[in-house]
Design a protein around this motif. Structure first.
Motif, PDB file in Angstrom:
ATOM      1  N   SER A 104       0.839  -1.194   0.000  1.00 52.60           N
ATOM      2  CA  SER A 104       0.000   0.000   0.000  1.00 52.60           C
ATOM      3  C   SER A 104       0.877   1.248   0.000  1.00 52.60           C
ATOM      4  O   SER A 104       1.912   1.283   0.671  1.00 52.60           O
ATOM      5  N   PRO A 105       0.467   2.288  -0.735  1.00 49.44           N
ATOM      6  CA  PRO A 105       1.241   3.531  -0.719  1.00 49.44           C
ATOM      7  C   PRO A 105       1.063   4.325   0.577  1.00 49.44           C
ATOM      8  O   PRO A 105       1.813   5.247   0.845  1.00 49.44           O
ATOM      9  N   ILE A 106       0.047   3.971   1.401  1.00 51.68           N
ATOM     10  CA  ILE A 106      -0.195   4.680   2.653  1.00 51.68           C
ATOM     11  C   ILE A 106      -0.345   3.684   3.797  1.00 51.68           C
ATOM     12  O   ILE A 106      -0.664   2.522   3.585  1.00 51.68           O
ATOM     13  N   THR A 107      -0.140   4.181   5.010  1.00 51.85           N
ATOM     14  CA  THR A 107      -0.382   3.378   6.196  1.00 51.85           C
ATOM     15  C   THR A 107      -1.835   3.543   6.575  1.00 51.85           C
ATOM     16  O   THR A 107      -2.358   4.652   6.574  1.00 51.85           O
ATOM     17  N   GLY A 108      -2.497   2.448   6.865  1.00 56.93           N
ATOM     18  CA  GLY A 108      -3.903   2.563   7.218  1.00 56.93           C
ATOM     19  C   GLY A 108      -4.520   1.214   7.513  1.00 56.93           C
ATOM     20  O   GLY A 108      -3.828   0.237   7.782  1.00 56.93           O
ATOM     21  N   LYS A 109      -5.829   1.189   7.436  1.00 55.75           N
ATOM     22  CA  LYS A 109      -6.602  -0.007   7.743  1.00 55.75           C
ATOM     23  C   LYS A 109      -7.357  -0.449   6.496  1.00 55.75           C
ATOM     24  O   LYS A 109      -7.967   0.364   5.809  1.00 55.75           O
ATOM     25  N   ILE A 110      -7.326  -1.737   6.217  1.00 55.75           N
ATOM     26  CA  ILE A 110      -8.054  -2.287   5.065  1.00 55.75           C
ATOM     27  C   ILE A 110      -9.536  -2.280   5.407  1.00 55.75           C
ATOM     28  O   ILE A 110      -9.949  -2.834   6.422  1.00 55.75           O
ATOM     29  N   ILE A 111     -10.336  -1.655   4.537  1.00 58.91           N
ATOM     30  CA  ILE A 111     -11.770  -1.560   4.794  1.00 58.91           C
ATOM     31  C   ILE A 111     -12.604  -2.331   3.777  1.00 58.91           C
ATOM     32  O   ILE A 111     -13.817  -2.306   3.843  1.00 58.91           O
ATOM     33  N   THR A 112     -11.943  -2.994   2.846  1.00 63.45           N
ATOM     34  CA  THR A 112     -12.668  -3.818   1.879  1.00 63.45           C
ATOM     35  C   THR A 112     -13.171  -5.066   2.587  1.00 63.45           C
ATOM     36  O   THR A 112     -12.442  -5.694   3.360  1.00 63.45           O
ATOM     37  N   TRP A 113     -14.412  -5.403   2.320  1.00 62.77           N
ATOM     38  CA  TRP A 113     -15.036  -6.546   2.967  1.00 62.77           C
ATOM     39  C   TRP A 113     -14.524  -7.857   2.380  1.00 62.77           C
ATOM     40  O   TRP A 113     -14.501  -8.038   1.171  1.00 62.77           O
ATOM     41  N   VAL A 115     -11.493  -9.569   1.995  1.00 60.95           N
ATOM     42  CA  VAL A 115     -10.429  -9.429   0.998  1.00 60.95           C
ATOM     43  C   VAL A 115      -9.934 -10.787   0.516  1.00 60.95           C
ATOM     44  O   VAL A 115      -9.744 -10.990  -0.681  1.00 60.95           O
ATOM     45  N   LYS A 116      -9.725 -11.709   1.422  1.00 55.17           N
ATOM     46  CA  LYS A 116      -9.184 -13.021   1.042  1.00 55.17           C
ATOM     47  C   LYS A 116     -10.100 -13.731   0.039  1.00 55.17           C
ATOM     48  O   LYS A 116      -9.645 -14.253  -0.970  1.00 55.17           O
ATOM     49  N   LYS A 117     -11.402 -13.697   0.300  1.00 53.98           N
ATOM     50  CA  LYS A 117     -12.353 -14.357  -0.606  1.00 53.98           C
ATOM     51  C   LYS A 117     -12.374 -13.665  -1.971  1.00 53.98           C
ATOM     52  O   LYS A 117     -12.460 -14.326  -3.005  1.00 53.98           O
ATOM     53  N   ASN A 118     -12.297 -12.332  -1.985  1.00 56.85           N
ATOM     54  CA  ASN A 118     -12.348 -11.587  -3.244  1.00 56.85           C
ATOM     55  C   ASN A 118     -11.100 -11.773  -4.099  1.00 56.85           C
ATOM     56  O   ASN A 118     -11.175 -11.673  -5.319  1.00 56.85           O
ATOM     57  N   LEU A 119      -9.957 -11.991  -3.471  1.00 61.28           N
ATOM     58  CA  LEU A 119      -8.706 -12.038  -4.223  1.00 61.28           C
ATOM     59  C   LEU A 119      -8.168 -13.448  -4.468  1.00 61.28           C
ATOM     60  O   LEU A 119      -7.301 -13.627  -5.319  1.00 61.28           O
ATOM     61  N   GLN A 120      -8.646 -14.427  -3.732  1.00 60.77           N
ATOM     62  CA  GLN A 120      -8.108 -15.777  -3.857  1.00 60.77           C
ATOM     63  C   GLN A 120      -8.399 -16.368  -5.243  1.00 60.77           C
ATOM     64  O   GLN A 120      -9.528 -16.327  -5.724  1.00 60.77           O
ATOM     65  N   ASN A 121      -7.364 -16.883  -5.906  1.00 56.73           N
ATOM     66  CA  ASN A 121      -7.442 -17.520  -7.223  1.00 56.73           C
ATOM     67  C   ASN A 121      -8.016 -16.600  -8.299  1.00 56.73           C
ATOM     68  O   ASN A 121      -8.680 -17.055  -9.220  1.00 56.73           O
ATOM     69  N   ARG A 122      -7.768 -15.320  -8.168  1.00 53.04           N
ATOM     70  CA  ARG A 122      -8.288 -14.347  -9.128  1.00 53.04           C
ATOM     71  C   ARG A 122      -7.133 -13.736  -9.905  1.00 53.04           C
ATOM     72  O   ARG A 122      -6.159 -13.289  -9.317  1.00 53.04           O
ATOM     73  N   PRO A 123      -7.222 -13.705 -11.226  1.00 51.03           N
ATOM     74  CA  PRO A 123      -6.151 -13.054 -11.988  1.00 51.03           C
ATOM     75  C   PRO A 123      -6.186 -11.540 -11.756  1.00 51.03           C
ATOM     76  O   PRO A 123      -7.251 -10.939 -11.655  1.00 51.03           O
ATOM     77  N   VAL A 124      -5.020 -10.947 -11.640  1.00 49.35           N
ATOM     78  CA  VAL A 124      -4.911  -9.524 -11.353  1.00 49.35           C
ATOM     79  C   VAL A 124      -4.093  -8.862 -12.445  1.00 49.35           C
ATOM     80  O   VAL A 124      -3.075  -9.397 -12.885  1.00 49.35           O
ATOM     81  N   GLU A 125      -4.547  -7.689 -12.877  1.00 48.23           N
ATOM     82  CA  GLU A 125      -3.823  -6.940 -13.896  1.00 48.23           C
ATOM     83  C   GLU A 125      -3.176  -5.714 -13.280  1.00 48.23           C
ATOM     84  O   GLU A 125      -3.613  -5.221 -12.228  1.00 48.23           O
ATOM     85  N   PRO A 157     -15.586   4.076   7.156  1.00 47.78           N
ATOM     86  CA  PRO A 157     -15.476   4.584   5.784  1.00 47.78           C
ATOM     87  C   PRO A 157     -16.490   3.900   4.876  1.00 47.78           C
ATOM     88  O   PRO A 157     -16.706   2.704   4.946  1.00 47.78           O
ATOM     89  N   GLY A 158     -17.153   4.697   4.064  1.00 47.70           N
ATOM     90  CA  GLY A 158     -18.145   4.177   3.134  1.00 47.70           C
ATOM     91  C   GLY A 158     -19.544   4.110   3.701  1.00 47.70           C
ATOM     92  O   GLY A 158     -20.478   3.719   3.008  1.00 47.70           O
ATOM     93  N   ALA A 159     -19.718   4.475   4.974  1.00 47.09           N
ATOM     94  CA  ALA A 159     -21.047   4.429   5.585  1.00 47.09           C
ATOM     95  C   ALA A 159     -21.939   5.511   4.985  1.00 47.09           C
ATOM     96  O   ALA A 159     -21.479   6.568   4.588  1.00 47.09           O
ATOM     97  N   THR A 160     -23.221   5.247   4.944  1.00 51.41           N
ATOM     98  CA  THR A 160     -24.194   6.190   4.406  1.00 51.41           C
ATOM     99  C   THR A 160     -24.544   7.229   5.461  1.00 51.41           C
ATOM    100  O   THR A 160     -24.695   6.893   6.636  1.00 51.41           O
ATOM    101  N   VAL A 161     -24.681   8.474   5.033  1.00 49.15           N
ATOM    102  CA  VAL A 161     -25.112   9.546   5.933  1.00 49.15           C
ATOM    103  C   VAL A 161     -26.302  10.262   5.306  1.00 49.15           C
ATOM    104  O   VAL A 161     -26.470  10.261   4.094  1.00 49.15           O
ATOM    105  N   THR A 162     -27.126  10.836   6.161  1.00 49.70           N
ATOM    106  CA  THR A 162     -28.201  11.716   5.728  1.00 49.70           C
ATOM    107  C   THR A 162     -27.879  13.076   6.312  1.00 49.70           C
ATOM    108  O   THR A 162     -27.610  13.183   7.511  1.00 49.70           O
ATOM    109  N   ALA A 163     -27.907  14.116   5.464  1.00 53.07           N
ATOM    110  CA  ALA A 163     -27.446  15.424   5.916  1.00 53.07           C
ATOM    111  C   ALA A 163     -28.457  16.515   5.599  1.00 53.07           C
ATOM    112  O   ALA A 163     -29.250  16.404   4.671  1.00 53.07           O
TER     113      ALA A 163
END
Length: 177
Positions: free
Chosen positions: A27-36, A38-48, A143-149
């Protein structure tokens, strides 16, 4: 006879080690992974090259709220901001919002930036992005939560507040006599 073969195999080992190093994603930054999941989404998947694999929330920055204001309503905010600047006031446009994670708690903030261009949004049509800085640290930010304003653009008579959209539609309508 074996020395050239050892040299060749050493070069092959270096190439394989370089390829293994290229497989490591950093990662180019220090932080927390917020993708739901990740292992299931990336396992055995070709990446470009250049493909987004996961989303990371920066750990060392303050959270901001991003609003999508329908393009037809942005004129009210621009007029109010111009009135504030005409008074040389240091105040900015105030915003009240609630997060869908914690719907019983009201938060407030101030508009930091109004994007000058509209963009197409699949759910909301043409929208303008508005960045809001919360007045206080959010207790449980997601991050990514819905708000009403509710963006405060000054005071108006109650009837105007309820019927201004119908009036604006009539003004823009080609049927207007």
């Amino acid at each position: 006879k074996l020395r050239p073969q050892v040299k060749y195999l050493g070069e092959q080992l270096e190439l394989v080690n370089e390829r293994v190093e290229e497989l490591v994603v950093k990662s180019p930054i220090t932080g927390k992974i917020i993708t739901w999941d990740v292992k299931k989404n990336l396992q055995n998947r070709p990446v470009e090259m250049g493909q987004v694999l996961m989303t990371i929330a920066a750990a060392d920055t303050d959270y901001e709220v991003e609003l999508y204001m329908p393009e037809r309503r942005i004129g009210h905010i621009h007029r109010f901001r111009q009135r504030l600047m005409g008074k040389n006031a240091s105040d900015n446009v105030k915003v009240d919002f609630i997060t869908m994670i914690d719907p019983g708690v009201n938060h407030s903030g101030q508009v930091v930036q109004v994007n000058p261009t509209a963009e197409s949004h699949e759910e909301h049509g043409n929208v303008i992005r508005i960045r809001v800085k919360p007045d206080q640290q959010l207790p449980n930010p997601r991050p990514g939560a819905t708000v009403t304003a509710n963006v405060h653009c000054g005071k108006a008579p109650w009837l105007w507040a309820k019927l201004h959209e119908a009036w604006e539609w009539l003004e823009a309508s080609p049927v207007w006599f």
